[in-house]
Design an enzyme around this catalytic site. Structure first.
Site, short mmCIF file in Angstrom:
data_model
loop_
_atom_site.label_atom_id
_atom_site.label_comp_id
_atom_site.label_asym_id
_atom_site.label_seq_id
_atom_site.Cartn_x
_atom_site.Cartn_y
_atom_site.Cartn_z
CG ASP A 189 16.13 21.69 30.87
OD1 ASP A 189 17.27 21.96 30.46
OD2 ASP A 189 15.11 22.31 30.52
CE LYS B 209 22.79 24.54 28.65
NZ LYS B 209 21.37 24.15 28.55
CD GLU C 72 19.38 21.86 26.30
OE1 GLU C 72 19.07 22.71 25.44
OE2 GLU C 72 20.09 22.12 27.29
CG ASP D 37 15.83 23.95 23.05
OD1 ASP D 37 15.48 24.95 23.70
OD2 ASP D 37 16.38 22.97 23.56
#
Length: 620
Positions: free
Chosen positions: A25, A86, A185, A207
């Site tokens: 992850d 990210k 994800e 999420d």
């Protein structure tokens, strides 16, 4: 007496013969690596027992620090310490500058238009920085598992576009990892919960991480995980909660928001600590710049209410896209550290009408699901069962056609991997090449969609307009990466391209595309109809002009020609306007008045072809 080697069906007879694979992850705020050990998926710890690696990288003159030590240095060395990288993956420099003071780095443009950061070790790209995090996770996994990895499943937000996914794969390659698959994800979270609970039915995956938000609606049926719809916001997460608190502190303290990078980092750390504390306490005492006060949970919830509302809006859209009722959803899974905020859980529960599931640590559930999938893809049998994961593409893919129109080849929310083909033809007589313009988006016009790539198909045999047949094939692999091929069917000539844009969508661009496609659907439909009529009118004008030049003097008298030229003039005037109905009427008028001329040309052509030939010759 001989000894029998006994092993469970589908399992390797000796532990050391298992192929080592992990799930990773790669998060905005924190990252984890997990693997199956003794049949249980679990995060792998470092020597101190910590499973979470803060997604922070610090460049020093002679070495690189990754993780907690880098995170702790963010206030003292802000230019050389990179966090939330990210958010930079697959983006352009102009996109990043829109984030303004949220990213206090010294940015420079890289060769691929990627926003690179100046550090004491030189210019570093987001891909290189992400690779440092992935390298640490790989080394941890190999030390924990006692061998070299055959590969990894790396998770990405469902809303990552082609550029962002490709950047993630590139970072893994630099880190020495073989990517078995990029896994959305939310789907990874569904794997973790579905296997633990043998769940069936509809599930929503909410999420909310440090920098991105995803919502996915999935159908779970005996190990088959199908994504019905997905949505989200690529620039919404816990970082925004931190900035909301930081802005409030500055306002209370009467301090200017124009802070030095180190001071800004200090303030954001205070804000983050305050956010985390308010998940378990009602009020937090604060001190900043000589100001002392406190922030209560109620005020904090007011500060973030608009951010939560943005996530709920995306949820409602995903429910509509899945063509279901919210009441039909049997479970809501919470993923991401930001879902620990009580108001987030409350708001999500109110929207879906049920208590969200939080049994598995929201920080670990994605890595656990990825580890389960990695073990399967590595070829390690799991009680004879296999997982089937069916993800979807977030935005429609298509190409430009005449009139500046977007022709959708693969609609959004199509299950991947997928291949779709559509036949096209040439617009002009003798055309020997075609430009293929690949697009992404939901609007009808090219100008309202995002350009992904362009390539040319050469060597088309010269034919009359409309005779050539060009088949364009779109292929999206399991990682969501696109390949496009164009093939002329008669000659077999072909041109292909792997779509690898150098940077991704701007912040909120996907959400904007979807909103505009809904808000402007009526106007888009009318504009598409107008453009199609304009293309039809231009083709007719070109055909009539060519016919007049070739045979007008021979086959038309002056009165007939004048009448046709009047209709041509009126049609050309209609082309300059925006009245689609008028354009259609005048196109029909010109077509009707030239029907007799077209028939005479056909008769003259047949007579010329038969001239000097006997009936017996024709019959033979």
């Amino acid at each position: 007496m001989a000894l029998l080697q006994i092993a469970e069906p589908g399992q390797s007879p000796q532990p050391h013969e298992r192929r080592l694979a992990v799930g990773i992850d790669l998060g905005t705020t924190n990252s984890l690596v997990a693997a199956l050990r003794s049949g249980v998926a679990e995060p792998l710890p470092d020597a101190d027992g910590n499973v979470i690696v803060p997604s922070a990288v610090r460049y020093l003159a002679d070495h690189v620090e990754v993780g907690r030590s880098a995170k702790d240095a963010v206030q003292d060395d802000p230019f050389n310490t990179v966090v939330s990288v990210k958010r930079l993956m697959g983006r352009g420099l102009a996109d990043v500058k829109q984030l303004g003071e949220q990213l206090p780095y010294r940015f420079v443009a890289g060769e691929s238009q990627m926003p690179c950061i100046e550090t004491v070790q030189g210019v570093k790209s987001p891909v290189e920085i992400s690779a440092e995090i992935l390298r640490v996770l790989r080394l941890r996994a190999e030390a924990s598992l006692g061998g070299e990895l055959v590969g990894a499943v790396i998770t990405v937000p469902a809303y990552f576009d082609d550029a962002q996914r490709q950047a993630t794969k590139d970072a893994a390659r630099i880190a020495g990892l073989n990517v078995l698959r990029l896994l959305n994800e939310p789907t990874a979270a569904a794997v973790a919960y579905g296997l633990d609970r043998q769940a069936e039915g509809l599930v929503a995956i909410y999420d909310l991480g440090g920098g991105t938000f995803d919502i996915s609606i999935l159908r779970l049926t005996r190990g088959v995980f199908e994504v019905l719809a997905t949505g989200g916001d690529s620039a919404l997460g816990g970082d925004d909660f931190d900035h909301a608190i930081a802005d409030w502190i500055l306002a209370q303290a009467g301090v200017s928001s124009d802070l030095a990078p180190g001071a800004q980092r200090t303030l954001l750390k205070i804000a983050c600590d305050t956010k985390e504390a308010l998940s378990t306490t009602e009020s937090v005492a604060l001190e900043y710049g000589g100001w002392r006060g406190s922030l209560g949970r109620a005020v904090f919830e007011e500060l973030i209410e608009s951010l939560i509302a943005r996530s709920l809006k995306a949820c409602r859209r995903a429910i509509r896209d899945a063509d279901i009722d919210a009441q039909a959803i049997g479970a809501v899974v919470m993923v991401g550290g930001s879902t620990r905020v009580p108001r987030v859980r409350q708001a999500v529960g109110e929207l879906f009408g049920r208590q969200p599931l939080t049994d598995i640590d929201p920080d670990k559930v994605v890595a656990i699901g990825a580890a389960i999938q990695a073990d399967t893809l590595a070829g390690n049998g799991r009680d004879g069962s296999e997982l089937l994961l069916l993800d979807v593409i977030p935005l429609s893919l298509g190409l430009e056609t005449m009139g500046g129109l977007m022709e959708k080849i693969i609609p959004r929310n199509t299950t991947i991997p997928v291949a779709r083909a559509q036949d096209f033809t040439t617009y002009k007589d003798g055309q020997t090449a075609m430009m293929v313009h690949v697009l992404q988006g939901e609007r009808e016009l090219v100008t309202d969609c995002r350009s992904l790539a362009r390539f040319e198909l050469h060597g088309i045999p010269p034919m009359v307009a409309g005779a050539a047949k060009i088949r364009v094939t779109f292929q999206v692999d399991a990682d969501g990466l696109l390949n496009v091929a164009a093939r002329e069917l008669a000659s077999g000539i072909e041109a292909t391209i792997q779509v690898k844009p150098s940077y991704g969508l701007t912040d909120g661009e996907i959400a904007r595309m979807l909103e505009e496609s809904l808000d402007k659907a009526g106007a888009d439909k009318a504009m598409r109809a107008l453009r199609e009529r304009q293309v039809e009118a231009r083709r007719l004008l070109e055909a009539v002009a060519g016919a007049l030049q070739a045979d007008g003097e021979r086959l038309l008298d002056a009165e007939e020609r004048a009448a046709i030229e009047l209709q041509i003039s009126e049609l050309q005037q209609a082309l300059d306007g925006q009245d689609g109905d008028l354009l259609a009427r005048r196109t029909k008028s010109l077509s009707d008045i030239t029907d007799a001329f077209a028939a005479r040309r056909m008769d003259a052509s047949v007579q010329a072809a038969l001239a000097g030939r006997r009936l017996d010759d024709i019959e033979e």
